[in-house]
Design a protein around this motif. Structure first.
Motif, PDB file in Angstrom:
ATOM      1  N   SER A 159      -3.139   6.423  -0.412  1.00 49.50           N
ATOM      2  CA  SER A 159      -2.132   6.012   0.568  1.00 49.50           C
ATOM      3  C   SER A 159      -1.079   5.198  -0.176  1.00 49.50           C
ATOM      4  CB  SER A 159      -2.771   5.174   1.677  1.00 49.50           C
ATOM      5  OG  SER A 159      -1.772   4.486   2.402  1.00 49.50           O
ATOM      6  N   VAL A 160       0.120   5.730  -0.284  1.00 51.61           N
ATOM      7  CA  VAL A 160       1.204   5.021  -0.974  1.00 51.61           C
ATOM      8  C   VAL A 160       1.519   3.726  -0.243  1.00 51.61           C
ATOM      9  CG1 VAL A 160       3.588   5.190  -1.801  1.00 51.61           C
ATOM     10  CG2 VAL A 160       2.136   7.221  -1.790  1.00 51.61           C
ATOM     11  N   VAL A 163      -1.163   1.018  -1.290  1.00 54.14           N
ATOM     12  CA  VAL A 163      -1.030   0.564  -2.678  1.00 54.14           C
ATOM     13  C   VAL A 163       0.219  -0.294  -2.832  1.00 54.14           C
ATOM     14  CG1 VAL A 163      -0.771   1.300  -5.078  1.00 54.14           C
ATOM     15  CG2 VAL A 163      -2.284   2.568  -3.559  1.00 54.14           C
ATOM     16  N   LEU A 164       1.302   0.112  -2.181  1.00 55.38           N
ATOM     17  CA  LEU A 164       2.541  -0.650  -2.259  1.00 55.38           C
ATOM     18  C   LEU A 164       2.361  -2.036  -1.619  1.00 55.38           C
ATOM     19  CD1 LEU A 164       5.511  -0.784  -3.039  1.00 55.38           C
ATOM     20  CD2 LEU A 164       6.081   0.384  -0.902  1.00 55.38           C
ATOM     21  N   GLU A 165       1.716  -2.084  -0.473  1.00 51.53           N
ATOM     22  CA  GLU A 165       1.471  -3.368   0.188  1.00 51.53           C
ATOM     23  C   GLU A 165       0.595  -4.276  -0.669  1.00 51.53           C
ATOM     24  OE1 GLU A 165      -0.201  -1.992   3.865  1.00 51.53           O
ATOM     25  OE2 GLU A 165       1.658  -2.376   4.975  1.00 51.53           O
ATOM     26  N   GLU A 166      -0.429  -3.688  -1.307  1.00 48.16           N
ATOM     27  CA  GLU A 166      -1.321  -4.471  -2.171  1.00 48.16           C
ATOM     28  C   GLU A 166      -0.554  -5.077  -3.345  1.00 48.16           C
ATOM     29  OE1 GLU A 166      -4.388  -1.802  -3.338  1.00 48.16           O
ATOM     30  OE2 GLU A 166      -5.234  -1.625  -1.314  1.00 48.16           O
ATOM     31  N   CYS A 167       0.344  -4.298  -3.946  1.00 45.41           N
ATOM     32  CA  CYS A 167       1.118  -4.782  -5.092  1.00 45.41           C
ATOM     33  C   CYS A 167       2.068  -5.906  -4.685  1.00 45.41           C
ATOM     34  CB  CYS A 167       1.906  -3.633  -5.724  1.00 45.41           C
ATOM     35  SG  CYS A 167       0.890  -2.519  -6.701  1.00 45.41           S
ATOM     36  N   ILE A 168       2.691  -5.743  -3.533  1.00 51.49           N
ATOM     37  CA  ILE A 168       3.604  -6.790  -3.052  1.00 51.49           C
ATOM     38  C   ILE A 168       2.824  -8.071  -2.770  1.00 51.49           C
ATOM     39  CG2 ILE A 168       5.140  -7.460  -1.167  1.00 51.49           C
ATOM     40  CD1 ILE A 168       5.941  -4.494  -0.950  1.00 51.49           C
ATOM     41  N   ALA A 169       1.640  -7.936  -2.153  1.00 47.47           N
ATOM     42  CA  ALA A 169       0.812  -9.108  -1.862  1.00 47.47           C
ATOM     43  C   ALA A 169       0.330  -9.776  -3.151  1.00 47.47           C
ATOM     44  CB  ALA A 169      -0.386  -8.691  -1.010  1.00 47.47           C
ATOM     45  N   TYR A 170      -0.001  -8.965  -4.150  1.00 45.44           N
ATOM     46  CA  TYR A 170      -0.474  -9.506  -5.429  1.00 45.44           C
ATOM     47  C   TYR A 170       0.597 -10.370  -6.096  1.00 45.44           C
ATOM     48  CZ  TYR A 170      -2.092  -9.581 -10.279  1.00 45.44           C
ATOM     49  OH  TYR A 170      -2.469  -9.991 -11.534  1.00 45.44           O
ATOM     50  N   CYS A 193      -0.323  10.622  -1.759  1.00 43.11           N
ATOM     51  CA  CYS A 193       0.007  11.325  -3.003  1.00 43.11           C
ATOM     52  C   CYS A 193      -1.266  11.436  -3.839  1.00 43.11           C
ATOM     53  CB  CYS A 193       1.089  10.587  -3.793  1.00 43.11           C
ATOM     54  SG  CYS A 193       0.535   9.031  -4.512  1.00 43.11           S
ATOM     55  N   ASN A 194      -1.291  12.415  -4.756  1.00 47.71           N
ATOM     56  CA  ASN A 194      -2.420  12.594  -5.665  1.00 47.71           C
ATOM     57  C   ASN A 194      -2.103  11.908  -6.979  1.00 47.71           C
ATOM     58  OD1 ASN A 194      -4.243  14.142  -4.072  1.00 47.71           O
ATOM     59  ND2 ASN A 194      -2.930  15.939  -4.364  1.00 47.71           N
ATOM     60  N   MET A 195      -2.709  10.742  -7.207  1.00 50.14           N
ATOM     61  CA  MET A 195      -2.423   9.980  -8.419  1.00 50.14           C
ATOM     62  C   MET A 195      -3.634   9.152  -8.812  1.00 50.14           C
ATOM     63  SD  MET A 195       1.421   8.448  -8.608  1.00 50.14           S
ATOM     64  CE  MET A 195       1.043   7.815 -10.245  1.00 50.14           C
ATOM     65  N   VAL A 198      -4.874   3.217 -10.723  1.00 48.86           N
ATOM     66  CA  VAL A 198      -4.402   2.237 -11.712  1.00 48.86           C
ATOM     67  C   VAL A 198      -2.964   2.541 -12.113  1.00 48.86           C
ATOM     68  CG1 VAL A 198      -4.765   1.306 -14.033  1.00 48.86           C
ATOM     69  CG2 VAL A 198      -6.733   1.793 -12.570  1.00 48.86           C
ATOM     70  N   ALA A 199      -2.656   3.848 -12.292  1.00 50.40           N
ATOM     71  CA  ALA A 199      -1.308   4.246 -12.691  1.00 50.40           C
ATOM     72  C   ALA A 199      -0.286   3.902 -11.608  1.00 50.40           C
ATOM     73  CB  ALA A 199      -1.266   5.743 -12.993  1.00 50.40           C
ATOM     74  N   LEU A 200      -0.634   4.163 -10.335  1.00 50.29           N
ATOM     75  CA  LEU A 200       0.306   3.871  -9.248  1.00 50.29           C
ATOM     76  C   LEU A 200       0.508   2.361  -9.107  1.00 50.29           C
ATOM     77  CD1 LEU A 200       2.069   5.070  -7.062  1.00 50.29           C
ATOM     78  CD2 LEU A 200       0.109   5.030  -5.505  1.00 50.29           C
ATOM     79  N   ASN A 201      -0.581   1.597  -9.278  1.00 53.45           N
ATOM     80  CA  ASN A 201      -0.461   0.141  -9.271  1.00 53.45           C
ATOM     81  C   ASN A 201       0.456  -0.344 -10.384  1.00 53.45           C
ATOM     82  OD1 ASN A 201      -1.960  -1.660  -7.342  1.00 53.45           O
ATOM     83  ND2 ASN A 201      -3.599  -0.213  -7.807  1.00 53.45           N
ATOM     84  N   ARG A 202       0.300   0.267 -11.561  1.00 53.78           N
ATOM     85  CA  ARG A 202       1.120  -0.119 -12.711  1.00 53.78           C
ATOM     86  C   ARG A 202       2.590   0.180 -12.444  1.00 53.78           C
ATOM     87  NH1 ARG A 202       1.103  -3.682 -16.310  1.00 53.78           N
ATOM     88  NH2 ARG A 202      -1.153  -3.360 -16.275  1.00 53.78           N
TER      89      ARG A 202
END
Length: 297
Positions: A159-160, A163-170, A193-195, A198-202
């Protein structure tokens, strides 16, 4: 009248000969053009061949073949140099990580000892610089890994949005220190998306950190249902030329003294490895980064 008929016949034959000659030359040139494009796309040692006997066309093919040989040598030299550079980067990052880990350990021990106020300040400066070096070494190592021919990261349906929300919160503390209140726009539906996670987080982390680094106090991120992510912020210290080179390997802007210039290069590689696209533009003092990820079926 007889002579006139003869002359007309000769002219007719000559016209037919020229038409056939021109047709054959055009055919040979079309063949050269087709083969030339194939040779540029494929890594092959074969040269252009010509079926016709026209000397000018044959000379053209020979000249192109000579240039293809030169181009092939330059390509091999570049590829070899690129491999050597990646190998050197991997070795350097490995050589740096080990002593830096040891230095960090000894610094932690020193912090527990009794020391003067000046010594404590000096240790703090050393620790700060050591953390910076560790980050640089980590960027070098990560770059060497993802550009390796053997690199293959496991993918999953992600789920994009999440992951995006997690990165913003981090990065909440980083936003807070920079006095930035992020503006977030997410679609009501979940975008997949299929990814590799770790790569999407990066990808998101590197882009957010870059935005915070150059922001004048704002940050906006928007995700739409087509898998397009737009991050924007005012960045008066940047220029159009600098923004056009942000994704270049080892490029850093003048005031980015703690950067290897690999963070956004890593982002570009990771996005393109899954068939996505990314670009940045600069308009009215605003840095705008656009990413398009292929949606999961």
């Amino acid at each position: 009248m007889v002579w006139l008929s003869v002359i007309c016949s000769i002219l007719l034959l000559l016209a037919v000969y020229l038409i056939v000659k021109i047709f054959l030359i055009k055919k040979d040139i079309a063949g050269i053009d087709r083969e030339f494009n194939e040779k540029l796309k494929a890594d092959t040692n074969t040269l252009i061949t010509v079926d016709g006997k026209d000397k000018t066309v044959c000379r053209l093919a020979a000249d192109i073949n000579e240039q293809l040989k030169v181009l092939r040598k330059q390509r091999l030299k570049y590829e070899q140099g690129d491999l050597e550079l990646k190998s050197a980067v991997a070795n350097i990052s490995h050589d740096l990580r080990t002593p830096l880990t040891a230095i960090s350990g000894y610094l932690e021990l020193l912090e527990k000892e009794q020391k003067s106020q000046d010594a404590e300040r000096y240790i703090g400066i050393i620790k700060n610089r050591t953390e910076t070096l560790k980050q640089l070494a980590e960027d070098l190592f990560r770059y060497s890994v993802i550009t390796s021919p053997d690199y293959d990261s496991p993918k999953e349906r992600l789920s994009v949005n999440s992951v995006l929300e997690e990165c913003i919160a981090y990065h909440y503390n980083a936003f807070r220190q920079a006095k930035i209140i992020p503006e977030i726009h997410l679609p009501e539906i979940t975008v997949y998306c299929n990814m590799n996670r770790v790569a999407l987080n990066r990808i998101f982390s590197n882009l957010i950190e870059n935005a915070i680094k150059y922001s004048n106090g704002d940050f906006c991120v928007e995700l739409n249902d087509k898998g397009e992510i737009t991050m924007s912020n005012m960045a008066s210290e940047l220029s159009t030329v600098e923004v056009s080179m942000l994704f270049d390997r080892f490029y850093t802007v003048e005031n980015a003294k703690k950067s290897t210039g690999l963070g956004l290069s890593i982002v570009k590689i990771l996005v393109e490895q899954v068939g996505g696209t990314i670009y940045a533009k600069y308009a009215a003092g605003k840095l705008i980064t656009c990413i398009c990820l292929p949606l999961a079926i």
